[in-house]
Design a protein around this motif. Sequence first.
Motif, PDB file in Angstrom:
ATOM      1  N   LEU A 126       0.861  -1.176   0.000  1.00 49.46           N
ATOM      2  CA  LEU A 126       0.000   0.000   0.000  1.00 49.46           C
ATOM      3  C   LEU A 126       0.902   1.231   0.000  1.00 49.46           C
ATOM      4  O   LEU A 126       1.842   1.310   0.795  1.00 49.46           O
ATOM      5  CB  LEU A 126      -0.884  -0.001   1.248  1.00 49.46           C
ATOM      6  CG  LEU A 126      -1.879   1.159   1.357  1.00 49.46           C
ATOM      7  CD1 LEU A 126      -2.972   1.045   0.298  1.00 49.46           C
ATOM      8  CD2 LEU A 126      -2.524   1.191   2.742  1.00 49.46           C
ATOM      9  N   VAL A 127       0.633   2.152  -0.914  1.00 48.00           N
ATOM     10  CA  VAL A 127       1.403   3.392  -0.921  1.00 48.00           C
ATOM     11  C   VAL A 127       0.498   4.510  -0.420  1.00 48.00           C
ATOM     12  O   VAL A 127      -0.585   4.737  -0.960  1.00 48.00           O
ATOM     13  CB  VAL A 127       1.945   3.705  -2.330  1.00 48.00           C
ATOM     14  CG1 VAL A 127       2.659   5.048  -2.335  1.00 48.00           C
ATOM     15  CG2 VAL A 127       2.886   2.602  -2.788  1.00 48.00           C
ATOM     16  N   VAL A 128       0.929   5.162   0.643  1.00 49.04           N
ATOM     17  CA  VAL A 128       0.171   6.272   1.234  1.00 49.04           C
ATOM     18  C   VAL A 128       1.103   7.474   1.258  1.00 49.04           C
ATOM     19  O   VAL A 128       2.160   7.413   1.897  1.00 49.04           O
ATOM     20  CB  VAL A 128      -0.251   5.949   2.684  1.00 49.04           C
ATOM     21  CG1 VAL A 128      -1.224   6.994   3.195  1.00 49.04           C
ATOM     22  CG2 VAL A 128      -0.862   4.574   2.770  1.00 49.04           C
ATOM     23  N   GLY A 129       0.722   8.527   0.555  1.00 48.39           N
ATOM     24  CA  GLY A 129       1.646   9.645   0.445  1.00 48.39           C
ATOM     25  C   GLY A 129       2.930   9.144  -0.197  1.00 48.39           C
ATOM     26  O   GLY A 129       2.894   8.515  -1.246  1.00 48.39           O
ATOM     27  N   ASP A 130       4.046   9.360   0.463  1.00 51.57           N
ATOM     28  CA  ASP A 130       5.328   8.911  -0.092  1.00 51.57           C
ATOM     29  C   ASP A 130       5.837   7.671   0.623  1.00 51.57           C
ATOM     30  O   ASP A 130       7.038   7.398   0.656  1.00 51.57           O
ATOM     31  CB  ASP A 130       6.375  10.032   0.047  1.00 51.57           C
ATOM     32  CG  ASP A 130       6.032  11.224  -0.832  1.00 51.57           C
ATOM     33  OD1 ASP A 130       5.171  11.076  -1.717  1.00 51.57           O
ATOM     34  OD2 ASP A 130       6.615  12.304  -0.628  1.00 51.57           O
ATOM     35  N   ILE A 131       4.914   6.946   1.232  1.00 59.15           N
ATOM     36  CA  ILE A 131       5.319   5.826   2.071  1.00 59.15           C
ATOM     37  C   ILE A 131       4.747   4.512   1.555  1.00 59.15           C
ATOM     38  O   ILE A 131       3.549   4.407   1.263  1.00 59.15           O
ATOM     39  CB  ILE A 131       4.854   6.073   3.527  1.00 59.15           C
ATOM     40  CG1 ILE A 131       5.520   7.352   4.051  1.00 59.15           C
ATOM     41  CG2 ILE A 131       5.186   4.889   4.416  1.00 59.15           C
ATOM     42  CD1 ILE A 131       5.028   7.770   5.406  1.00 59.15           C
ATOM     43  N   ILE A 132       5.626   3.526   1.425  1.00 58.07           N
ATOM     44  CA  ILE A 132       5.186   2.175   1.038  1.00 58.07           C
ATOM     45  C   ILE A 132       5.005   1.382   2.327  1.00 58.07           C
ATOM     46  O   ILE A 132       5.911   1.330   3.155  1.00 58.07           O
ATOM     47  CB  ILE A 132       6.258   1.458   0.197  1.00 58.07           C
ATOM     48  CG1 ILE A 132       6.632   2.279  -1.032  1.00 58.07           C
ATOM     49  CG2 ILE A 132       5.811   0.053  -0.168  1.00 58.07           C
ATOM     50  CD1 ILE A 132       7.891   1.770  -1.733  1.00 58.07           C
ATOM     51  N   ILE A 133       3.840   0.774   2.477  1.00 55.79           N
ATOM     52  CA  ILE A 133       3.608  -0.040   3.672  1.00 55.79           C
ATOM     53  C   ILE A 133       3.393  -1.484   3.238  1.00 55.79           C
ATOM     54  O   ILE A 133       2.635  -1.753   2.308  1.00 55.79           O
ATOM     55  CB  ILE A 133       2.405   0.503   4.472  1.00 55.79           C
ATOM     56  CG1 ILE A 133       2.738   1.939   4.895  1.00 55.79           C
ATOM     57  CG2 ILE A 133       2.109  -0.361   5.696  1.00 55.79           C
ATOM     58  CD1 ILE A 133       1.575   2.734   5.382  1.00 55.79           C
ATOM     59  N   ILE A 134       4.097  -2.389   3.895  1.00 61.29           N
ATOM     60  CA  ILE A 134       3.952  -3.799   3.534  1.00 61.29           C
ATOM     61  C   ILE A 134       3.626  -4.650   4.757  1.00 61.29           C
ATOM     62  O   ILE A 134       4.049  -4.382   5.872  1.00 61.29           O
ATOM     63  CB  ILE A 134       5.221  -4.373   2.857  1.00 61.29           C
ATOM     64  CG1 ILE A 134       6.439  -4.289   3.790  1.00 61.29           C
ATOM     65  CG2 ILE A 134       5.517  -3.661   1.563  1.00 61.29           C
ATOM     66  CD1 ILE A 134       7.549  -5.241   3.402  1.00 61.29           C
ATOM     67  N   GLY A 135       2.844  -5.673   4.507  1.00 61.46           N
ATOM     68  CA  GLY A 135       2.627  -6.706   5.502  1.00 61.46           C
ATOM     69  C   GLY A 135       3.337  -7.936   5.004  1.00 61.46           C
ATOM     70  O   GLY A 135       4.412  -7.842   4.417  1.00 61.46           O
ATOM     71  N   GLY A 136       2.716  -9.069   5.193  1.00 61.38           N
ATOM     72  CA  GLY A 136       3.319 -10.273   4.667  1.00 61.38           C
ATOM     73  C   GLY A 136       3.813 -11.151   5.772  1.00 61.38           C
ATOM     74  O   GLY A 136       3.817 -10.778   6.936  1.00 61.38           O
ATOM     75  N   THR A 137       4.201 -12.315   5.375  1.00 64.82           N
ATOM     76  CA  THR A 137       4.600 -13.296   6.355  1.00 64.82           C
ATOM     77  C   THR A 137       6.047 -13.659   6.106  1.00 64.82           C
ATOM     78  O   THR A 137       6.637 -13.262   5.135  1.00 64.82           O
ATOM     79  CB  THR A 137       3.718 -14.536   6.242  1.00 64.82           C
ATOM     80  OG1 THR A 137       3.969 -15.126   4.992  1.00 64.82           O
ATOM     81  CG2 THR A 137       2.253 -14.169   6.330  1.00 64.82           C
ATOM     82  N   GLY A 138       6.579 -14.412   6.966  1.00 61.50           N
ATOM     83  CA  GLY A 138       7.981 -14.764   6.835  1.00 61.50           C
ATOM     84  C   GLY A 138       8.380 -15.662   7.972  1.00 61.50           C
ATOM     85  O   GLY A 138       9.317 -16.423   7.895  1.00 61.50           O
ATOM     86  N   GLY A 139       7.596 -15.586   9.041  1.00 62.37           N
ATOM     87  CA  GLY A 139       7.934 -16.383  10.206  1.00 62.37           C
ATOM     88  C   GLY A 139       7.175 -17.686  10.270  1.00 62.37           C
ATOM     89  O   GLY A 139       7.288 -18.432  11.223  1.00 62.37           O
TER      90      GLY A 139
END
Lengths: 689, 138
Positions: free
Chosen positions: A198-211
């Motif tokens: 998700l890009v909000v303003g100039d910020i990319i936000i990520i979720g996701g798994t890995g653990g």
Amino acid sequence: MQILKRAKSPILAVLLSTASFFAARVAVAAEDGAAWTGYGGNKGFQRYAPLQQIDAKNVAQLHVAWRRAGLDPVLQEKFLDLVPSNYLKSTPTLVNGVLYGSNAIGLVEAFDAVTGATKWIQKPLPVTLKEASGQGMRGVEYWRSGNDERVISLRGDFIYALNAKTGEAIKDFGDDGKVYIGIPTSDHFGSRQTSAPLVVGDIIIIGGTGGNTQGNGTGDLGLNKEAVPEDIRAYDVRNGRQLWTFHVLPREGERGLETWGKESWRFSGDMGNWGGMSADEELGYVYIPLSAPNMAYYGGHRPGDNLYANSIVALDAHTGKLVWHFQMVHHDLWDYDTASPPVLADVKINGKTVKAVIQANKVGYLYVFDRKTGEPVWPIEEKDVPQSTVPGEVTSRTQPIPTKLPPFDIQGIKESDLMDFTPALHEEAKKVADQYVTGGVFTPPSVIDPAEGGKKGTLSAPGVWGSGNWNTGAFDPDTGFYYAVSRTEPTVYGLTKLKPPATLDYSIVAAVNPNAPPPTPPAAGSTFAPPPPMINGMRGGLPLPPTLPSGLPLLKPPYGRVTAYDIGKGERKWVAPNGDDPAIRANPALKDVKLPPLLGNSGRAAPLLTKTLLFLADASDAVIGRAGIHADAKLRAYDKATGKVVAEIPLPAGATGAPMSYEANGKQYIVVPVGNAAYGSGWVAFTVN
Amino acid sequence: MRHIGFISAGLLVAAGFAPFASRGAEPPPALFTADQPAAGEALYLQRCSGCHNANLTDGGQGPGLITDGFWSNWEQKSARTLYGRILSTMPSNEPGSLLPGEALLLTAFILKSNGYPAGEQTLETADTLNPVRLHRQK
């Protein structure tokens, strides 16, 4: 029964400093009918296009405008062994007449909105089979500042920033156009995400798994309690620098730590975001639904509510600070992820416009909040729930139950939920259900009793794969209606006592072939660390839902449904089966049995709303192998007010992702990602003349 | 408005070979030695069974690999394509992580689990799979 106010108050100071920051940076107006600015249609994840050229009168004449393969043949032909999955997930993003999608192997493709012709394709770098190997994503994001236009995508262990005009990597973003996002785990498993960033303003936000695999399963299963928290992270869209991390599991000194008894915060994990995110750009808040903790079916080692598992969190997009949160399931024992996209909705309730966020989850409820304060719009009450009989388990005494909107799928298992096509089938179903502990929605998992006639665990619905998921919601800003799409399938929660070296006391296990060879050390050059997959001849494994002896489902239809709510009135308006299930209909046990006209289909389908209609396609069996449509799939248009099917349009294969709509050159198009074994995969665009 | 991207068909053409089918009446070809699927099973239990289940019947996170559903997708497809599918997309949370040799052993294991016999000949290269058309063994 106390009224719950777990949602925390807003932190006003932070709010004030960020509101203006975002107001100036709304890149694409959400109300622009020509645009579909992200996987969810807009930042509010409404899956709504304000278009009306295609309407109830002409929708039956929809015809194919163009089709496009899920992977451009140019790449396909390079490598004989590149055989992509037919589960093409991506809903394209449309900006200025160009569609951007994540292709069948997760690389971005840009194509013309009117013709479907290729503009550019992201190159795998280096151009090797290993690098080309991949899985597609549900969407990509677009960002722009002046002439600088970028496509932001996630693939494997990296965020990519591409020049939206050429597809070339943006060299000054991270390391030559990509940023590593892997979370270190002892079994070296890579990052895993299917949703778009998700890009909000100039910020990319990520979720996701890995653990995930640390617990020794590849899902929420396993024999060990150790896992890694799947934190939310933010990056600068200009240079890829990491800006903040939100700890989905509080660290020492952070609020919420006290919800992890026995110091379980030291080793617990999972809780990732995989169901999508949304943002209110004016407020500068991002809304993030989080999933279950490890392990999802037994929590004797993690007494307490376990924040922020199974919660929605509202974060200040600029700082990553928690503004408010609400936990839908305390101390989860069912894998009841909050896994649907949070949908922003401005609705008139009692004459007052409420800026709300609507959150669906796997329990099958809709939870509606004031999106600024987190205050529930209607009371959500903490109600007493049954307590576990599993040794060592400390069940939450209560669970939050919305008082206003009734659920969108069945909850718990009652006799009246069981298959009833004929009295004989109903008796069969009762016999099967009798082998399990059943009850209401929060009936906890139980230990399998091996004695003759002993219960084989708890059978419950919605279960792990039922009810709400990534596909569930759409919101119509014109009418204030929300549409929940869900599937009906129970889960058996039968626990088995484990022995060391398993570190969990109980888990749901599958026995392994007793003659199976022992684990092999990884071959030279393998990227895998040697995980211990089996302990004492077992490994984590969830059994499939029980069926009748004939293979018929245990429950009665519909097996998939769409439920419409008038959010302003706080009412459930109608429920319609989502298509039919020819496989069930063809079961020999149903010969001569009169069936309802539509059984509903338990494939996972996602809705699309326009000004005029609700669209829902048959989901392909490429999405969940055992459910969905294998052939002869249709795109259905529904009357938004009544749920009546207005038209059925043939699809070349079942849908594998959410459809979207836009206008280009004065024409409205509907694009559906589709795929199956016969067709391969691709996007198909419809229009009317 | 061309119907493009028929993945499996495209592959066969790209590979330049004409596959033959092992017809119902004919015995299925022995493509591997007995130790190959055994080694494949060990790999499978480590890397695949979490999603596909230890007995290949659908583990909830991944479809069955010996089921009706599997055969509705793979009947008459090239065995090489199945190998490529494993190599380039699986495990689905870590595509690209298998070595070609590992994918070969996993293919042998899946074929063995579906009734294909072991024999004298070691499956040394994926090219051996090119002419083999998959056919469900009862």
